[in-house]
Design a protein around this motif. Structure first.
Motif, short mmCIF file in Angstrom:
data_model
loop_
_atom_site.label_atom_id
_atom_site.label_comp_id
_atom_site.label_asym_id
_atom_site.label_seq_id
_atom_site.Cartn_x
_atom_site.Cartn_y
_atom_site.Cartn_z
N HIS A 1 -39.98 86.98 12.63
CA HIS A 1 -39.67 88.21 12.66
C HIS A 1 -39.06 88.50 11.44
CE1 HIS A 1 -40.01 87.38 17.09
NE2 HIS A 1 -40.78 88.31 16.91
N TYR B 1 -34.68 87.18 18.08
CA TYR B 1 -35.73 87.10 17.34
C TYR B 1 -36.05 85.82 16.80
CZ TYR B 1 -35.24 92.05 18.20
OH TYR B 1 -35.03 93.23 18.61
N VAL C 1 -38.06 96.68 15.09
CA VAL C 1 -37.97 96.15 16.46
C VAL C 1 -38.20 97.17 17.61
CG1 VAL C 1 -36.21 94.38 15.74
CG2 VAL C 1 -35.31 96.75 16.72
#
Length: 161
Positions: A10, A6, A130
Protein backbone atom coordinates in the motif's frame (compact mmCIF):
# COMPACT_ATOMS: atom_id res chain seq x y z
CA UNK A 1 -9.41 4.80 11.65
CA UNK A 2 -7.02 3.30 14.19
CA UNK A 3 -8.24 -0.17 13.26
CA UNK A 4 -7.37 0.07 9.57
CA UNK A 5 -4.12 -1.67 8.70
CA UNK A 6 -2.04 -1.59 5.57
CA UNK A 7 1.05 -3.34 4.23
CA UNK A 8 4.18 -2.26 2.38
CA UNK A 9 2.42 -2.79 -0.94
CA UNK A 10 0.00 0.00 0.00
CA UNK A 11 2.89 2.37 0.73
CA UNK A 12 4.37 1.55 -2.68
CA UNK A 13 1.04 2.09 -4.45
CA UNK A 14 0.33 5.37 -2.65
CA UNK A 15 3.75 6.86 -3.30
CA UNK A 16 4.80 5.16 -6.52
CA UNK A 17 8.09 3.98 -5.00
CA UNK A 18 9.95 0.71 -5.35
CA UNK A 19 10.04 -2.20 -2.94
CA UNK A 20 13.72 -1.42 -2.36
CA UNK A 21 12.86 2.16 -1.32
CA UNK A 22 10.33 0.96 1.26
CA UNK A 23 12.73 -1.68 2.61
CA UNK A 24 15.51 0.91 2.90
CA UNK A 25 13.19 3.31 4.75
CA UNK A 26 12.06 0.58 7.14
CA UNK A 27 15.63 -0.47 7.93
CA UNK A 28 16.97 3.10 8.28
CA UNK A 29 14.25 5.24 9.86
CA UNK A 30 13.26 5.04 13.51
CA UNK A 31 10.87 3.95 14.92
CA UNK A 32 10.53 1.26 12.21
CA UNK A 33 14.23 0.40 12.18
CA UNK A 34 14.03 -0.28 15.93
CA UNK A 35 10.89 -2.45 15.78
CA UNK A 36 11.36 -6.20 16.00
CA UNK A 37 10.18 -8.16 12.97
CA UNK A 38 9.02 -11.72 12.60
CA UNK A 39 10.02 -14.02 9.77
CA UNK A 40 7.24 -14.75 7.28
CA UNK A 41 4.99 -12.12 8.83
CA UNK A 42 4.18 -8.99 6.87
CA UNK A 43 4.48 -5.71 8.72
CA UNK A 44 1.28 -3.78 9.12
CA UNK A 45 0.94 -0.02 9.05
CA UNK A 46 -1.65 2.51 10.15
CA UNK A 47 -3.09 5.44 8.24
CA UNK A 48 -0.68 7.70 10.19
CA UNK A 49 2.20 5.56 8.93
CA UNK A 50 1.02 6.21 5.36
CA UNK A 51 1.18 9.96 6.07
CA UNK A 52 4.64 9.49 7.64
CA UNK A 53 5.99 7.73 4.55
CA UNK A 54 4.38 10.38 2.33
CA UNK A 55 6.41 13.04 4.13
CA UNK A 56 9.54 10.86 3.97
CA UNK A 57 9.04 10.43 0.21
CA UNK A 58 8.65 14.18 -0.24
CA UNK A 59 11.78 14.98 1.77
CA UNK A 60 13.92 12.20 0.30
CA UNK A 61 12.70 11.94 -3.30
CA UNK A 62 11.65 15.51 -4.09
CA UNK A 63 14.01 17.54 -1.88
CA UNK A 64 16.83 14.96 -1.97
CA UNK A 65 17.33 15.02 1.79
CA UNK A 66 19.56 12.08 2.79
CA UNK A 67 17.93 9.26 4.75
CA UNK A 68 20.58 9.69 7.48
CA UNK A 69 19.33 13.25 7.96
CA UNK A 70 15.68 12.20 8.02
CA UNK A 71 16.56 9.44 10.50
CA UNK A 72 17.65 12.13 13.00
CA UNK A 73 14.05 13.32 13.38
CA UNK A 74 11.91 10.51 11.95
CA UNK A 75 10.90 9.14 15.36
CA UNK A 76 9.73 12.61 16.41
CA UNK A 77 7.85 13.04 13.11
CA UNK A 78 6.17 9.67 13.60
CA UNK A 79 5.20 10.65 17.16
CA UNK A 80 3.74 13.98 15.95
CA UNK A 81 1.62 12.24 13.33
CA UNK A 82 0.38 9.66 15.87
CA UNK A 83 -0.21 12.00 18.81
CA UNK A 84 -3.76 12.79 19.80
CA UNK A 85 -4.49 16.40 19.01
CA UNK A 86 -4.08 18.75 21.97
CA UNK A 87 -7.10 20.62 20.66
CA UNK A 88 -9.76 19.62 18.17
CA UNK A 89 -7.64 20.65 15.20
CA UNK A 90 -4.44 19.07 13.94
CA UNK A 91 -1.61 21.43 13.07
CA UNK A 92 -1.73 22.14 9.38
CA UNK A 93 2.01 22.63 9.16
CA UNK A 94 5.09 20.95 10.53
CA UNK A 95 8.55 22.45 10.38
CA UNK A 96 11.83 20.68 9.73
CA UNK A 97 14.26 23.01 11.48
CA UNK A 98 18.03 23.02 11.32
CA UNK A 99 19.25 23.90 14.81
CA UNK A 100 23.00 23.92 15.48
CA UNK A 101 23.61 21.90 12.31
CA UNK A 102 21.08 19.17 13.21
CA UNK A 103 17.61 18.75 11.76
CA UNK A 104 14.62 18.54 14.09
CA UNK A 105 10.87 18.41 13.51
CA UNK A 106 8.24 20.45 15.32
CA UNK A 107 5.15 22.58 15.08
CA UNK A 108 7.04 25.87 15.38
CA UNK A 109 9.73 27.55 13.29
CA UNK A 110 13.12 27.35 14.97
CA UNK A 111 16.77 27.61 13.93
CA UNK A 112 18.57 29.14 10.97
CA UNK A 113 16.85 27.07 8.26
CA UNK A 114 13.27 25.80 8.33
CA UNK A 115 11.30 23.77 5.81
CA UNK A 116 7.54 24.05 6.01
CA UNK A 117 5.58 20.83 5.53
CA UNK A 118 1.92 21.44 4.78
CA UNK A 119 0.16 18.34 6.09
CA UNK A 120 -3.28 19.10 4.59
CA UNK A 121 -2.51 17.85 1.05
CA UNK A 122 -0.65 14.87 2.46
CA UNK A 123 -3.59 13.79 4.62
CA UNK A 124 -6.01 14.48 1.75
CA UNK A 125 -4.00 12.19 -0.58
CA UNK A 126 -3.80 9.47 2.08
CA UNK A 127 -7.53 9.67 2.82
CA UNK A 128 -8.39 9.51 -0.89
CA UNK A 129 -6.06 6.53 -1.32
CA UNK A 130 -7.72 4.53 1.45
CA UNK A 131 -11.22 5.57 0.40
CA UNK A 132 -12.02 7.84 3.31
CA UNK A 133 -13.33 11.36 3.18
CA UNK A 134 -11.72 14.02 5.37
CA UNK A 135 -14.07 15.43 7.96
CA UNK A 136 -16.26 18.09 6.33
CA UNK A 137 -16.18 19.95 9.64
CA UNK A 138 -12.38 20.05 9.93
CA UNK A 139 -12.29 23.73 9.00
CA UNK A 140 -14.80 24.74 11.71
CA UNK A 141 -13.36 26.35 14.84
CA UNK A 142 -14.45 23.74 17.37
CA UNK A 143 -12.65 23.88 20.68
CA UNK A 144 -12.64 25.98 23.78
CA UNK A 145 -14.05 29.47 23.56
CA UNK A 146 -15.11 32.16 25.99
CA UNK A 147 -18.79 32.87 26.41
CA UNK A 148 -20.19 35.80 28.32
CA UNK A 149 -21.50 35.02 31.76
CA UNK A 150 -25.27 35.26 32.17
CA UNK A 151 -26.35 38.67 33.32
CA UNK A 152 -28.91 39.34 36.02
CA UNK A 153 -31.25 40.87 33.42
CA UNK A 154 -31.80 37.52 31.66
CA UNK A 155 -34.51 35.70 33.61
CA UNK A 156 -34.11 32.43 31.71
CA UNK A 157 -30.35 32.18 32.25
CA UNK A 158 -29.22 29.22 34.29
CA UNK A 159 -26.83 29.73 37.13
CA UNK A 160 -24.19 27.23 38.09
CA UNK A 161 -22.71 26.80 41.48
Amino acid sequence: MAGLQYQAVHIRELLGVSRTDVQRWLSTLPPFSESPTQARTARTFTISDLAFFSIVAMLHKQLEMPLRTIACFSADLHALLNAPAASNTMPTRYFANQVDGLWQIGTEIDGAVSLTIDSAPIWRAVYEFVGLEPSPQSHLPFGLMAVPSPSVEQPNARRTG
